[in-house]
Design a protein around this motif. Structure first.
Motif, short mmCIF file in Angstrom:
data_model
loop_
_atom_site.label_atom_id
_atom_site.label_comp_id
_atom_site.label_asym_id
_atom_site.label_seq_id
_atom_site.Cartn_x
_atom_site.Cartn_y
_atom_site.Cartn_z
N GLU A 154 4.91 -23.26 113.57
CA GLU A 154 5.65 -22.19 114.24
C GLU A 154 5.19 -20.87 113.66
O GLU A 154 5.11 -20.69 112.44
CB GLU A 154 7.16 -22.37 114.03
CG GLU A 154 7.75 -23.50 114.85
CD GLU A 154 9.27 -23.48 114.84
OE1 GLU A 154 9.85 -22.45 114.45
OE2 GLU A 154 9.87 -24.48 115.22
N PRO A 156 5.40 -16.53 113.69
CA PRO A 156 6.16 -15.33 114.09
C PRO A 156 5.25 -14.32 114.77
O PRO A 156 4.05 -14.25 114.49
CB PRO A 156 6.66 -14.80 112.75
CG PRO A 156 5.58 -15.19 111.78
CD PRO A 156 5.05 -16.52 112.26
N ASP A 211 9.49 -12.79 118.90
CA ASP A 211 9.39 -14.17 119.39
C ASP A 211 8.70 -15.05 118.36
O ASP A 211 8.04 -14.58 117.43
CB ASP A 211 8.58 -14.21 120.70
CG ASP A 211 9.36 -13.65 121.88
OD1 ASP A 211 10.53 -13.29 121.68
OD2 ASP A 211 8.79 -13.57 122.98
N ARG A 212 8.87 -16.37 118.55
CA ARG A 212 8.17 -17.34 117.73
C ARG A 212 7.38 -18.26 118.65
O ARG A 212 7.85 -18.62 119.73
CB ARG A 212 9.15 -18.15 116.86
CG ARG A 212 9.73 -17.34 115.73
CD ARG A 212 10.61 -18.17 114.81
NE ARG A 212 9.85 -19.13 114.01
CZ ARG A 212 9.11 -18.80 112.95
NH1 ARG A 212 9.01 -17.56 112.58
NH2 ARG A 212 8.48 -19.71 112.28
N ARG A 214 5.09 -21.86 119.17
CA ARG A 214 4.73 -23.21 118.71
C ARG A 214 3.25 -23.40 118.97
O ARG A 214 2.79 -23.28 120.12
CB ARG A 214 5.54 -24.26 119.47
CG ARG A 214 5.19 -25.70 119.10
CD ARG A 214 6.01 -26.67 119.96
NE ARG A 214 5.60 -28.06 119.77
CZ ARG A 214 6.11 -28.88 118.86
NH1 ARG A 214 7.05 -28.43 118.05
NH2 ARG A 214 5.70 -30.12 118.75
N ALA A 571 13.43 -15.00 113.94
CA ALA A 571 11.97 -14.90 113.97
C ALA A 571 11.48 -13.87 112.97
O ALA A 571 10.49 -14.08 112.26
CB ALA A 571 11.50 -14.56 115.39
N GLY A 575 9.31 -14.68 109.63
CA GLY A 575 8.00 -14.07 109.42
C GLY A 575 7.88 -13.47 108.03
O GLY A 575 6.85 -13.61 107.37
#
Length: 827
Positions: A154, A156, A211-212, A214, A571, A575
């Motif tokens: 995942e 950031p 946002d994050r 994948r 997020a 990060g």
């Protein structure tokens, strides 16, 4: 690498499109233009054939075109080139600009011709998707995402504009160079997965800041690719503004006897150089007013120029959406304020020249703010004056006084009435040795931005600075509050030697920056960092910080008009936690009110906001805002060593209320995360005196020395008339620190995250008072660690005893200077 040919009826259009596309890559593929016919518009088959030949290679050539006859010219050109060359050429129906961007990015990553053709053809997918139109199905042959990913991560996204074309292009380049297949999904929207080799596919994810993603990869190179992509994400996807260059070393003295400071950011706080005096009235003596229509045109042009300057400054300002960027955005917003512009327009229509209409209206607005009781609003008068100077300078035309920093000669010292953020963002550390302000404290926006760029500032110099003549040599040591105009040769030599000594000290301590903080006899005193943005976190880790002792969330999200969602906050926190790579991160909940309002959480109008609804007090009127933040903290704390800290606490009852909100936020996820530590800030004398009750059951307390000094001394730190009283070195404040250390419940850790901890000499004093952990500005981490290594715990305790016996802050300062000097002499 394939070649690319751009066929367009307009040479200017083709050149602009190529320039835009090549902004996305570090190494451009071979590109040739066949654009325009003679001095006009049109296309020519012979020119197209020549361009194809120029970029031809065994890898092939892709031709992109604009209008119908360009297609005919390109088809005819294939008859002019050798058959083996024609076989390697593909004509693309893609839209010129979008297709060219996709083609350049894909070709630069080494993709074969057919893959580049395919990606260019998908150039309109993102735009269609955004506008809600049905997109064409993905072309045949588009690689599918890995069905069974071997590595999942995942990531950031903390870039100001999300994963826009440039950072997406960097990701495409990494993936196409790897022996792996990868896919990306936007976890906020659920969009995806898309092939990570496709620029247009990545753009359709509509990734915004916060946002994050994948990231899934499989294949022999999946692990190494994922590590490379993680590093790219940690570096703000390559979208971080460049740091200002530092000079290689001290320059020879100029004719006036001035010398350059050591490398920018070295923390010497010393400057010496000829003065450039700024901030005087804009020279409008040559301005000749026109009729109202002409004045309106000039006004519009001046505003456009000012907005363009501010936008350029904001793009280059350190911190991105942090303090510098947010202040510059505020300046832009002021220029676009319809109430202001309508008033100016009305003044021009009534016969006032544009400089008068703008100058009078902004001067009146600045005066209104200066008269406000709210210190935050008073401080915003600085921004209004800055905008006024900028607009009047634009109306006056080039050659205004504020453009007077010489391009050569010794670096200068700017002398200003006050330093605003917009001016600070323009300072070149190679040309500006330092800044002297006539008024203002050391925590203003402009001062903070200047120091972040490696430019020392001597603030609030008063009449002595007001009398400085342009060209006079000015020298200062901001750390010791020494300021001199036309200093004699001995003083100049002393300043040069001091600057060199501090630079050498900085270089020496950097060599051991990553060792744990501890005294000479091994007593541990961890040194962490106060941060605001992911960029701060990266600098802190590079400086040797052992974690983050204070994450200022109100600054991190202070540029937003609406409260950030749980997902966006999580997020951002994740990060920063990832940047600290397993080191602890302490998130301070919303510290709002007083001098720090938020657009989405306005504080009530109060006669004395510093004694009103600040921090946790204000949250009791907006518990849902606090709960969302706590939910985000809990979410991230399940995967990272993230802790939480509540600000502006006065009573044990307030702590109990905050813990209830924490448990409510954590309940949805099964309770508080294991290992998450909870604490409060001690900024109020009542909390310091009753810490045994206030901190009962907590894991730690962190002393905010700035506010503790302000409230102890009844002196607002933003009020220059009394700010000198709000000195955390005063024995009364130090006595409260000692009481907190002595009275904190057993097992409750005591830290300091206020500015006092960032002073290396004072850091030793705090350790002697019993403080167990320090959190400092990133640039001071190595210096604080080095100073701690110079003393034993017994020596620090003896220093604390002597400081508590002093009668004033000045006596404590002198004591710290004497002890630090003696220790350096003994090394």
């Amino acid at each position: 690498m394939i070649g690319i040919v751009v066929v367009s009826h307009s040479r200017a259009l083709a050149e602009a499109a190529v320039e835009l596309a090549c902004e996305m890559v570090d190494e451009r593929p071979p590109i040739a233009l066949a654009a325009g016919a003679g001095d006009g518009f049109g296309t020519d088959a012979a020119a197209v054939a020549e361009a194809i030949t120029a970029v031809d290679s065994p890898d092939g050539v892709l031709v992109l075109l604009d209008l119908g006859s360009a297609v005919l010219s390109a088809e005819m050109a294939l008859e002019f080139v050798p058959p083996d060359v024609a076989e390697r050429v593909r004509l693309s129906p893609a839209p010129l600009v979008e297709g060219l961007v996709a083609a350049v990015v894909t070709a630069a990553a080494g993709a074969p011709l057919d893959a580049v053709l395919e990606e260019a053809g998908r150039g309109l997918v993102a735009k269609r998707d955004h506008l809600g139109e049905a997109a064409d199905p993905a072309p045949a042959g588009t690689a599918a995402p890995p069905a069974a990913p071997e590595v999942v991560s995942e990531l950031p996204v903390d870039t100001p504009h999300g994963l826009h074309a440039r950072p997406a292009a960097r990701l495409v380049g990494l993936v196409r160079a790897a022996d792996a297949v990868a896919a990306v999904t936007n976890l906020r929207t659920g969009r995806g997965p898309v092939d990570a080799r496709s620029l247009s596919g990545l753009v359709t994810l509509a990734v915004r800041q916060g946002d994050r993603l994948r990231f899934e990869a499989s294949g022999p190179g999946a692990a190494s690719l994922t590590e490379a992509v993680r590093a790219l994400a940690a570096d703000a996807w390559g979208d971080r503004p460049p740091e200002p260059a530092a000079p290689a070393g001290p320059e020879p003295a100029g004719p006036a006897g001035a010398s350059a400071p050591p490398a920018a950011g070295s923390g010497t706080d010393v400057a010496l150089g000829p003065a450039v005096v700024r901030g005087g009235a804009i020279d409008l003596s040559g301005y000749r007013p026109g009729d109202p229509a002409e004045e309106r045109r000039r006004s519009d042009a001046a505003v456009a120029r000012a907005l363009a300057e501010l936008a350029a400054l904001r793009r280059s300002a350190a911190g991105g959406p942090g303090p510098a960027g947010a202040v510059l955005e505020a300046h832009e917003a002021l220029l676009a304020d319809p109430e202001l512009t309508d008033a100016v327009t009305a003044g021009i229509a009534a016969g006032a020249p544009a400089p008068t209409a703008w100058g009078d209206r902004l001067a009146a607005l600045g005066a209104e703010l200066e008269a406000m009781e709210d210190p935050y609003l008073r401080a915003r008068a600085e921004d209004v004056r800055s905008v006024r100077q900028r607009v009047l300078a634009a109306l006056a035309g080039p050659g205004t006084p504020d453009e007077a920093v010489p391009a050569d000669g010794p670096p200068v010292v700017l002398v200003l009435r006050e330093l605003d953020a917009a001016t600070a963002a323009t300072l070149d550390p190679l040309r500006v040795a330092g800044v002297v302000t006539l008024t203002g404290g050391d925590t203003g926006h402009g001062v903070l931005v200047a120091r972040s760029r490696g430019v020392p500032v001597y603030h609030d110099a008063g009449p002595a600075a007001a009398a400085v003549a342009p060209g006079a040599v000015v020298g200062f040591d901001a750390r010791a509050r020494r300021f001199a105009v036309d200093p004699d040769e001995d003083t100049r030599r002393s300043l040069r030697e001091l600057s060199a000594a501090r630079a050498a000290e900085a270089e020496r301590v950097l060599a051991r920056a990553h060792e744990p903080g501890a005294t000479a006899d091994g007593h541990p005193v961890p040194v962490l960092a106060n941060v605001t943005t992911p960029a701060d976190a990266g600098r802190a880790v590079a400086s040797g910080a052992q974690g983050c002792g204070l994450l200022r969330t109100e600054v991190l999200f202070g540029h937003l008009d609406e409260a950030p969602s749980v997902e966006a906050q999580a997020a951002a926190f994740a990060g920063i936690a990832e940047a600290f790579a397993g080191r602890p991160v302490t998130v301070r909940t919303w510290d709002v009110g007083g001098d720090k309002p938020l657009p989405f959480l306005p504080a009530p109008t109060e006669a004395n906001p510093f004694l009103g609804e600040r921090g946790l007090r204000l949250m009791r009127r907006a518990p849902e805002v606090l709960r969302d933040q706590l939910a985000a903290v809990c979410r991230v704390a399940r995967d990272h060593p993230v802790h939480v800290m509540f600000p502006m606490v006065s009573t044990a009852e307030e702590v109990a209320w905050a813990l209830e909100r924490l448990d409510e936020a954590a309940a949805a996820a099964g309770g508080r995360p294991a290992g998450m530590r909870v604490g409060v800030m001690v900024e109020v004398p009542a909390a310091a005196l009753a810490v045994r009750r206030v901190a009962q059951g907590l894991d730690f307390v962190s002393i905010g020395t700035n506010d503790l000094a302000q409230y102890t001394m009844a002196a607002e730190r933003g009020n220059t008339a009394v700010s000198a009283l709000a000195d955390a070195r005063h024995p009364a404040v130090l006595d409260l620190v000692a009481r907190v250390c002595a009275d904190a419940p057993e097992g409750t850790h005591v830290a300091v995250c206020g500015d006092l901890a960032s002073d290396p000499a004072a850091a030793v004093l705090l350790a002697g008072l019993g403080v167990e952990e320090l959190s400092v500005v990133p640039t001071q981490v190595a210096l604080v660690k080095a100073r701690l290594r110079d003393v034993t715990l017994a020596g620090a305790r003896d220093l604390a005893r002597r400081a508590l016996a002093c009668g004033s802050a000045d006596e404590v300062r002198a004591l710290l200077a004497d002890v630090a000097g003696a220790d350096r002499a003994g090394r």
